[in-house]
Scaffold this motif. Sequence first.
Motif, PDB file in Angstrom:
ATOM      1  N   TRP A 191      36.617  80.722  59.243  1.00  0.00           N
ATOM      2  CA  TRP A 191      37.911  80.121  59.578  1.00  0.00           C
ATOM      3  C   TRP A 191      38.231  78.996  58.588  1.00  0.00           C
ATOM      4  O   TRP A 191      39.338  78.920  58.045  1.00  0.00           O
ATOM      5  N   ILE A 192      37.256  78.128  58.380  1.00  0.00           N
ATOM      6  CA  ILE A 192      37.460  77.029  57.433  1.00  0.00           C
ATOM      7  C   ILE A 192      37.700  77.583  56.030  1.00  0.00           C
ATOM      8  O   ILE A 192      38.551  77.089  55.289  1.00  0.00           O
ATOM      9  N   GLY A 193      36.963  78.641  55.673  1.00  0.00           N
ATOM     10  CA  GLY A 193      37.155  79.263  54.362  1.00  0.00           C
ATOM     11  C   GLY A 193      38.544  79.858  54.200  1.00  0.00           C
ATOM     12  O   GLY A 193      39.174  79.715  53.153  1.00  0.00           O
ATOM     13  N   ALA A 194      39.028  80.522  55.237  1.00  0.00           N
ATOM     14  CA  ALA A 194      40.372  81.109  55.165  1.00  0.00           C
ATOM     15  C   ALA A 194      41.448  80.030  55.028  1.00  0.00           C
ATOM     16  O   ALA A 194      42.437  80.207  54.313  1.00  0.00           O
ATOM     17  N   LEU A 195      41.228  78.902  55.696  1.00  0.00           N
ATOM     18  CA  LEU A 195      42.191  77.800  55.595  1.00  0.00           C
ATOM     19  C   LEU A 195      42.262  77.212  54.190  1.00  0.00           C
ATOM     20  O   LEU A 195      43.279  76.613  53.821  1.00  0.00           O
ATOM     21  N   LYS A 196      41.207  77.390  53.392  1.00  0.00           N
ATOM     22  CA  LYS A 196      41.194  76.832  52.038  1.00  0.00           C
ATOM     23  C   LYS A 196      42.275  77.450  51.155  1.00  0.00           C
ATOM     24  O   LYS A 196      42.581  76.936  50.094  1.00  0.00           O
ATOM     25  N   THR A 225      43.592  75.611  43.211  1.00  0.00           N
ATOM     26  CA  THR A 225      42.620  76.563  42.677  1.00  0.00           C
ATOM     27  C   THR A 225      41.214  76.234  43.157  1.00  0.00           C
ATOM     28  O   THR A 225      40.471  77.128  43.584  1.00  0.00           O
ATOM     29  N   PHE A 226      40.841  74.969  43.118  1.00  0.00           N
ATOM     30  CA  PHE A 226      39.506  74.601  43.599  1.00  0.00           C
ATOM     31  C   PHE A 226      39.359  74.931  45.079  1.00  0.00           C
ATOM     32  O   PHE A 226      38.336  75.465  45.506  1.00  0.00           O
ATOM     33  N   SER A 227      40.379  74.645  45.854  1.00  0.00           N
ATOM     34  CA  SER A 227      40.329  74.940  47.278  1.00  0.00           C
ATOM     35  C   SER A 227      40.162  76.445  47.506  1.00  0.00           C
ATOM     36  O   SER A 227      39.356  76.867  48.341  1.00  0.00           O
ATOM     37  N   ALA A 228      40.888  77.257  46.756  1.00  0.00           N
ATOM     38  CA  ALA A 228      40.776  78.714  46.892  1.00  0.00           C
ATOM     39  C   ALA A 228      39.383  79.193  46.481  1.00  0.00           C
ATOM     40  O   ALA A 228      38.797  80.060  47.156  1.00  0.00           O
ATOM     41  N   LEU A 229      38.828  78.643  45.418  1.00  0.00           N
ATOM     42  CA  LEU A 229      37.468  79.007  45.000  1.00  0.00           C
ATOM     43  C   LEU A 229      36.453  78.636  46.078  1.00  0.00           C
ATOM     44  O   LEU A 229      35.528  79.403  46.371  1.00  0.00           O
ATOM     45  N   LEU A 251      33.941  81.079  48.345  1.00  0.00           N
ATOM     46  CA  LEU A 251      32.520  80.793  48.565  1.00  0.00           C
ATOM     47  C   LEU A 251      32.198  80.746  50.058  1.00  0.00           C
ATOM     48  O   LEU A 251      31.198  81.314  50.511  1.00  0.00           O
ATOM     49  N   GLU A 252      33.060  80.102  50.835  1.00  0.00           N
ATOM     50  CA  GLU A 252      32.839  80.003  52.277  1.00  0.00           C
ATOM     51  C   GLU A 252      32.954  81.361  52.965  1.00  0.00           C
ATOM     52  O   GLU A 252      32.122  81.702  53.832  1.00  0.00           O
ATOM     53  N   LEU A 253      33.938  82.154  52.596  1.00  0.00           N
ATOM     54  CA  LEU A 253      34.075  83.486  53.183  1.00  0.00           C
ATOM     55  C   LEU A 253      32.890  84.384  52.803  1.00  0.00           C
ATOM     56  O   LEU A 253      32.410  85.174  53.624  1.00  0.00           O
ATOM     57  N   THR A 254      32.406  84.222  51.585  1.00  0.00           N
ATOM     58  CA  THR A 254      31.224  84.968  51.152  1.00  0.00           C
ATOM     59  C   THR A 254      30.012  84.566  51.974  1.00  0.00           C
ATOM     60  O   THR A 254      29.251  85.425  52.441  1.00  0.00           O
ATOM     61  N   ALA A 255      29.811  83.256  52.157  1.00  0.00           N
ATOM     62  CA  ALA A 255      28.682  82.778  52.960  1.00  0.00           C
ATOM     63  C   ALA A 255      28.758  83.337  54.375  1.00  0.00           C
ATOM     64  O   ALA A 255      27.755  83.817  54.923  1.00  0.00           O
TER      65      ALA A 255
END
Length: 157
Positions: free
Chosen positions: A31-36, A66-70, A74-78
């Motif tokens: 969820w946090i990753g998607a919000l990025k 861009t950094f937030s999306a990267l 990483l978070e979605l991958t984890a």
Amino acid sequence: MSTLTAPRTLTTLEPIGAALARYGLVVVIAWIGALKFTAFEAQGIAPLVSHSPLMSWVYDVFSVGTFSALLGVLELTAAALIAVKPWWPKLSIAGSVIAVGLFTATLSFLFTTPGVFEASAGGFPVLSSTGQFLIKDVALIGIAVWTLTDALRSSRA
């Protein structure tokens, strides 16, 4: 609870608790990753990152978005890697290691971000809303370490 029912209760509760810990962590990280990928979240983490002596350099290389999306990738991958533990525990090890790194980085913001402690209430130990946002990672890093040890144990079996 009698001694006859206690082991049965523990045997029933342990896998339920393990699943809730693992997949609860997956939901939180995903969820946090998607919000990025949203401007709101990218702007929200910018002050944390820009005040970090370890991470502020990223804005010299990447834009805030861009950094937030990267970071979101990483978070979605984890999250995905942690989730696949029943099928691929060795991949899940990598996801847990990433999560521990993410939570360690986030916890470092407690010490580098101005305004983490509520000045109007006397400062430390009273947390501001930013501090409250960051402190949850104490528990999340513990869960990530548990998912790591669980995946390591399963990969050896």
